[in-house]
Motif scaffolding. Structure first.
Motif, PDB file in Angstrom:
ATOM      1  N   GLY A  86     -84.227  26.647 -77.744  1.00 37.40           N
ATOM      2  CA  GLY A  86     -82.998  27.314 -77.406  1.00 37.40           C
ATOM      3  C   GLY A  86     -81.791  26.898 -78.230  1.00 37.40           C
ATOM      4  O   GLY A  86     -80.671  27.335 -77.955  1.00 37.40           O
ATOM      5  N   PHE A  87     -82.000  26.078 -79.265  1.00 39.21           N
ATOM      6  CA  PHE A  87     -80.880  25.516 -80.018  1.00 39.21           C
ATOM      7  C   PHE A  87     -81.047  25.668 -81.525  1.00 39.21           C
ATOM      8  O   PHE A  87     -80.105  25.965 -82.243  1.00 39.21           O
ATOM      9  CB  PHE A  87     -80.750  24.028 -79.669  1.00 39.21           C
ATOM     10  N   GLY A  88     -82.256  25.458 -82.031  1.00 41.87           N
ATOM     11  CA  GLY A  88     -82.524  25.537 -83.466  1.00 41.87           C
ATOM     12  C   GLY A  88     -83.452  24.422 -83.893  1.00 41.87           C
ATOM     13  O   GLY A  88     -83.977  23.669 -83.071  1.00 41.87           O
ATOM     14  N   MET A  89     -83.669  24.319 -85.197  1.00 41.62           N
ATOM     15  CA  MET A  89     -84.476  23.244 -85.741  1.00 41.62           C
ATOM     16  C   MET A  89     -83.589  22.031 -85.976  1.00 41.62           C
ATOM     17  O   MET A  89     -82.507  22.131 -86.574  1.00 41.62           O
ATOM     18  CB  MET A  89     -85.128  23.671 -87.054  1.00 41.62           C
ATOM     19  N   SER A  90     -84.029  20.868 -85.510  1.00 44.89           N
ATOM     20  CA  SER A  90     -83.281  19.635 -85.713  1.00 44.89           C
ATOM     21  C   SER A  90     -83.118  19.355 -87.204  1.00 44.89           C
ATOM     22  O   SER A  90     -83.981  19.679 -88.011  1.00 44.89           O
ATOM     23  CB  SER A  90     -84.008  18.465 -85.051  1.00 44.89           C
ATOM     24  N   SER A  91     -81.997  18.713 -87.567  1.00 44.31           N
ATOM     25  CA  SER A  91     -81.761  18.374 -88.970  1.00 44.31           C
ATOM     26  C   SER A  91     -82.867  17.504 -89.532  1.00 44.31           C
ATOM     27  O   SER A  91     -83.178  17.587 -90.722  1.00 44.31           O
ATOM     28  CB  SER A  91     -80.416  17.665 -89.113  1.00 44.31           C
ATOM     29  N   GLY A  92     -83.467  16.666 -88.689  1.00 43.03           N
ATOM     30  CA  GLY A  92     -84.546  15.823 -89.196  1.00 43.03           C
ATOM     31  C   GLY A  92     -84.982  14.786 -88.186  1.00 43.03           C
ATOM     32  O   GLY A  92     -84.525  14.750 -87.038  1.00 43.03           O
ATOM     33  N   LEU A  93     -85.886  13.928 -88.662  1.00 42.09           N
ATOM     34  CA  LEU A  93     -86.467  12.866 -87.850  1.00 42.09           C
ATOM     35  C   LEU A  93     -86.170  11.532 -88.513  1.00 42.09           C
ATOM     36  O   LEU A  93     -86.222  11.412 -89.734  1.00 42.09           O
ATOM     37  CB  LEU A  93     -87.983  13.040 -87.731  1.00 42.09           C
ATOM     38  N   PHE A  94     -85.877  10.515 -87.717  1.00 41.16           N
ATOM     39  CA  PHE A  94     -85.745   9.175 -88.273  1.00 41.16           C
ATOM     40  C   PHE A  94     -87.135   8.665 -88.619  1.00 41.16           C
ATOM     41  O   PHE A  94     -88.058   8.730 -87.796  1.00 41.16           O
ATOM     42  CB  PHE A  94     -85.046   8.261 -87.277  1.00 41.16           C
ATOM     43  N   LEU A  95     -87.293   8.177 -89.850  1.00 38.75           N
ATOM     44  CA  LEU A  95     -88.618   7.749 -90.307  1.00 38.75           C
ATOM     45  C   LEU A  95     -89.192   6.631 -89.442  1.00 38.75           C
ATOM     46  O   LEU A  95     -90.415   6.481 -89.354  1.00 38.75           O
ATOM     47  CB  LEU A  95     -88.545   7.295 -91.770  1.00 38.75           C
ATOM     48  N   ASP A  96     -88.345   5.846 -88.820  1.00 39.46           N
ATOM     49  CA  ASP A  96     -88.804   4.795 -87.912  1.00 39.46           C
ATOM     50  C   ASP A  96     -89.291   5.434 -86.616  1.00 39.46           C
ATOM     51  O   ASP A  96     -88.533   5.636 -85.677  1.00 39.46           O
ATOM     52  CB  ASP A  96     -87.660   3.814 -87.635  1.00 39.46           C
ATOM     53  N   GLY A  97     -90.554   5.803 -86.590  1.00 44.03           N
ATOM     54  CA  GLY A  97     -91.151   6.411 -85.402  1.00 44.03           C
ATOM     55  C   GLY A  97     -91.099   7.922 -85.375  1.00 44.03           C
ATOM     56  O   GLY A  97     -91.586   8.546 -84.433  1.00 44.03           O
ATOM     57  N   TYR A  98     -90.495   8.540 -86.383  1.00 44.77           N
ATOM     58  CA  TYR A  98     -90.372   9.998 -86.455  1.00 44.77           C
ATOM     59  C   TYR A  98     -89.754  10.557 -85.178  1.00 44.77           C
ATOM     60  O   TYR A  98     -90.202  11.548 -84.612  1.00 44.77           O
ATOM     61  CB  TYR A  98     -91.736  10.636 -86.755  1.00 44.77           C
ATOM     62  N   THR A  99     -88.682   9.886 -84.740  1.00 48.94           N
ATOM     63  CA  THR A  99     -87.954  10.347 -83.561  1.00 48.94           C
ATOM     64  C   THR A  99     -86.903  11.378 -83.979  1.00 48.94           C
ATOM     65  O   THR A  99     -86.255  11.243 -85.012  1.00 48.94           O
ATOM     66  CB  THR A  99     -87.277   9.172 -82.841  1.00 48.94           C
ATOM     67  N   GLN A 100     -86.730  12.364 -83.142  1.00 46.38           N
ATOM     68  CA  GLN A 100     -85.849  13.490 -83.460  1.00 46.38           C
ATOM     69  C   GLN A 100     -84.376  13.118 -83.346  1.00 46.38           C
ATOM     70  O   GLN A 100     -83.985  12.329 -82.485  1.00 46.38           O
ATOM     71  CB  GLN A 100     -86.153  14.636 -82.508  1.00 46.38           C
ATOM     72  N   MET A 101     -83.554  13.694 -84.237  1.00 44.51           N
ATOM     73  CA  MET A 101     -82.109  13.703 -84.014  1.00 44.51           C
ATOM     74  C   MET A 101     -81.869  14.714 -82.899  1.00 44.51           C
ATOM     75  O   MET A 101     -81.806  15.920 -83.133  1.00 44.51           O
ATOM     76  CB  MET A 101     -81.373  14.125 -85.289  1.00 44.51           C
ATOM     77  N   LYS A 102     -81.769  14.223 -81.690  1.00 41.55           N
ATOM     78  CA  LYS A 102     -81.780  15.099 -80.522  1.00 41.55           C
ATOM     79  C   LYS A 102     -80.516  15.943 -80.431  1.00 41.55           C
ATOM     80  O   LYS A 102     -79.411  15.440 -80.594  1.00 41.55           O
ATOM     81  CB  LYS A 102     -81.973  14.272 -79.243  1.00 41.55           C
ATOM     82  N   ASN A 103     -80.729  17.224 -80.164  1.00 39.28           N
ATOM     83  CA  ASN A 103     -79.619  18.169 -79.987  1.00 39.28           C
ATOM     84  C   ASN A 103     -78.644  18.125 -81.164  1.00 39.28           C
ATOM     85  O   ASN A 103     -77.432  18.274 -80.985  1.00 39.28           O
ATOM     86  CB  ASN A 103     -78.885  17.900 -78.670  1.00 39.28           C
ATOM     87  N   HIS A 104     -79.193  17.933 -82.352  1.00 31.73           N
ATOM     88  CA  HIS A 104     -78.382  17.870 -83.573  1.00 31.73           C
ATOM     89  C   HIS A 104     -79.022  18.800 -84.595  1.00 31.73           C
ATOM     90  O   HIS A 104     -80.150  18.564 -85.045  1.00 31.73           O
ATOM     91  CB  HIS A 104     -78.344  16.445 -84.108  1.00 31.73           C
ATOM     92  N   ALA A 105     -78.330  19.866 -84.926  1.00 36.16           N
ATOM     93  CA  ALA A 105     -78.868  20.851 -85.869  1.00 36.16           C
ATOM     94  C   ALA A 105     -77.753  21.279 -86.810  1.00 36.16           C
ATOM     95  O   ALA A 105     -76.573  21.159 -86.497  1.00 36.16           O
ATOM     96  CB  ALA A 105     -79.440  22.058 -85.123  1.00 36.16           C
ATOM     97  N   ASP A 106     -78.153  21.776 -87.974  1.00 35.15           N
ATOM     98  CA  ASP A 106     -77.141  22.179 -88.954  1.00 35.15           C
ATOM     99  C   ASP A 106     -77.530  23.493 -89.614  1.00 35.15           C
ATOM    100  O   ASP A 106     -78.695  23.889 -89.637  1.00 35.15           O
ATOM    101  CB  ASP A 106     -76.927  21.075 -89.996  1.00 35.15           C
ATOM    102  N   LEU A 107     -76.513  24.130 -90.174  1.00 38.48           N
ATOM    103  CA  LEU A 107     -76.663  25.445 -90.787  1.00 38.48           C
ATOM    104  C   LEU A 107     -77.588  25.409 -91.993  1.00 38.48           C
ATOM    105  O   LEU A 107     -78.476  26.266 -92.125  1.00 38.48           O
ATOM    106  CB  LEU A 107     -75.286  25.964 -91.194  1.00 38.48           C
ATOM    107  N   ASN A 108     -77.394  24.443 -92.884  1.00 39.35           N
ATOM    108  CA  ASN A 108     -78.199  24.403 -94.107  1.00 39.35           C
ATOM    109  C   ASN A 108     -79.673  24.258 -93.791  1.00 39.35           C
ATOM    110  O   ASN A 108     -80.522  24.923 -94.388  1.00 39.35           O
ATOM    111  CB  ASN A 108     -77.718  23.260 -94.999  1.00 39.35           C
ATOM    112  N   THR A 109     -80.008  23.386 -92.830  1.00 39.57           N
ATOM    113  CA  THR A 109     -81.411  23.207 -92.448  1.00 39.57           C
ATOM    114  C   THR A 109     -82.004  24.505 -91.931  1.00 39.57           C
ATOM    115  O   THR A 109     -83.079  24.942 -92.377  1.00 39.57           O
ATOM    116  CB  THR A 109     -81.545  22.101 -91.381  1.00 39.57           C
ATOM    117  N   ASN A 110     -81.348  25.150 -91.001  1.00 46.38           N
ATOM    118  CA  ASN A 110     -81.924  26.348 -90.381  1.00 46.38           C
ATOM    119  C   ASN A 110     -81.948  27.532 -91.337  1.00 46.38           C
ATOM    120  O   ASN A 110     -82.893  28.322 -91.328  1.00 46.38           O
ATOM    121  CB  ASN A 110     -81.173  26.659 -89.087  1.00 46.38           C
ATOM    122  N   GLY A 111     -80.934  27.640 -92.216  1.00 48.52           N
ATOM    123  CA  GLY A 111     -80.966  28.698 -93.225  1.00 48.52           C
ATOM    124  C   GLY A 111     -82.110  28.509 -94.198  1.00 48.52           C
ATOM    125  O   GLY A 111     -82.805  29.477 -94.556  1.00 48.52           O
TER     126      GLY A 111
END
Length: 392
Positions: A353-378
């Motif tokens: 309901g929000f978009g694709m997260s900007s990325g994952l922290f490599l330490d455990g591949y945990t999501q940047m929760k509820n954090h998304a950006d235009l460039n990533t989704n475009g």
């Protein structure tokens, strides 16, 4: 980089037939939902970063011309993927183009460095050659759609960049000085885009280095040029494939980059997908990629006050698995290894309901929760449209 070249011979990097399935279509719908939710009615532009904490929204309303390009290209991909009625998307793109301001500076006319998405007012004067190339790529691609041709022609007609060219290179205009854009990884991308504006005599550090009697000679010379410039990210390297088709230089660097990522995975077990990425904590934005100039081949760079810090991606708290990079790599070079990258993004980067997260922290591949950006989704939309096109 003999390790990277040898790694390319592994079966896990052997090209495979690209796949576009229902799960990828769902990813496209999710990425498009970001563009819709972030839209500003007055301008058609979109918030560049959105974050939600405890039900409260924190949004970035400043936009570069790079992100405007990503927005337009993402919307064009949405037309191709049939995510919304084409007429509605075309109306929005025309509104975006009509809203973009132009700075008149003597004989030159150009879009500013930074504007506000709400009213398109100028936030920062100046000119960024790389961002302008991205915008130009988007506008010239949009011009291929009959419904957008007039709007594109009108916008391009406002720009006068001949006075910003010097010796075949487009200059940046900073606060206090003029700076050549030649020593950048975007300069080659510019040489692919600027001829559409009549600037055919352009210089590329990649092209000028890619000389020699054998492929090995040309490759080594090219890698020396890359080393001189600095960290090589996924963008705009793979964007050249998606938007323009690969040049010989781009194809060689893509081979070496992919082989080096797989070599790192074999040695460490760490799955990389590096690119420039906004993050949800200070320093807020990081650059990462293939770094020939340091002992560690994969580094993250960021600003700490006036200092520029370089850290190994493997151990830095700011090492990021970039969502857009994962989709680009699979779209451009589908194989077992890039499929692993895509699977990681699909498993961990979706924010319903929000978009694709900007990325994952490599330490455990945990999501940047509820954090998304235009460039990533475009760019995710671009990659998926390219992938679907390849499966036809």
């Amino acid at each position: 980089m003999l390790e990277a070249r040898d790694t390319l011979r592994e079966s896990s990097l052997a090209p495979e037939a690209p796949v576009f399935d229902a799960a990828m279509m769902a990813d496209a719908e999710l990425a498009y939902s970001y563009l819709e939710q972030a839209e500003m009615n007055a301008t058609g532009l979109a918030l560049t970063v959105r974050k939600q904490i405890n039900g409260k929204s924190f949004n970035n309303s400043e936009i570069t011309m790079w992100d405007v390009g990503s927005l337009i290209l993402g919307l064009l991909a949405a037309v191709e993927l049939e995510l919304a009625p084409a007429d509605r998307i075309y109306r929005r793109i025309r509104k975006i183009m009509a809203s973009l301001p132009v700075i008149q500076d003597g004989d030159a006319a150009y879009p500013p460095t930074l504007i506000n998405v709400r009213d398109a007012s100028i936030e920062r004067r100046g000119f960024d050659a790389c961002d302008f190339a991205r915008l130009t790529s988007a506008v010239t691609r949009a011009a291929q759609h009959t419904a957008l041709a007039d709007a594109c022609s009108q916008l391009i007609g406002k720009w006068q960049i001949a006075g910003l060219m010097q010796g075949g290179v487009l200059n940046n205009i900073l606060k206090t000085r003029i700076q050549s854009s030649y020593q950048s990884h975007c300069a080659h991308y510019q040489t692919r885009v600027l001829p559409a504006l009549g600037q055919s005599e352009t210089r590329s550090p990649y092209r000028e280095a890619f000389v020699g009697e054998t492929v090995a000679d040309r490759t080594v010379s090219l890698l020396y040029a890359v080393d001189k410039i600095g960290i090589l990210p996924t963008e705009p390297l793979l964007l050249e494939y998606v938007e323009l088709g690969p040049s010989a230089e781009c194809a060689v660097l893509t081979d070496v980059f992919l082989g080096a990522m797989k070599y790192h995975f074999d040695q460490t077990g760490q799955l990389l997908a590096p690119s420039e990425t906004p993050i949800d904590t200070s320093p807020w934005f990081v650059y990462q990629g293939f770094d020939l100039g340091h002992e560690t081949r994969w580094n993250v760079s960021y600003r700490k006050g006036r200092e520029v810090v370089f850290e190994p991606v493997a151990s830095s708290p700011y090492g990021i698995f970039s969502t857009k990079a994962a989709y680009l790599w699979y779209a451009v070079r589908p194989c077992r290894h890039t499929r692993k990258m895509l699977d990681m993004a699909q498993e961990h980067a979706r924010i319903d309901g929000f978009g694709m997260s900007s990325g994952l922290f490599l330490d455990g591949y945990t999501q940047m929760k509820n954090h998304a950006d235009l460039n990533t989704n475009g760019i995710v939309l671009q990659a998926l449209a390219h992938l679907k096109r390849r499966t036809r």
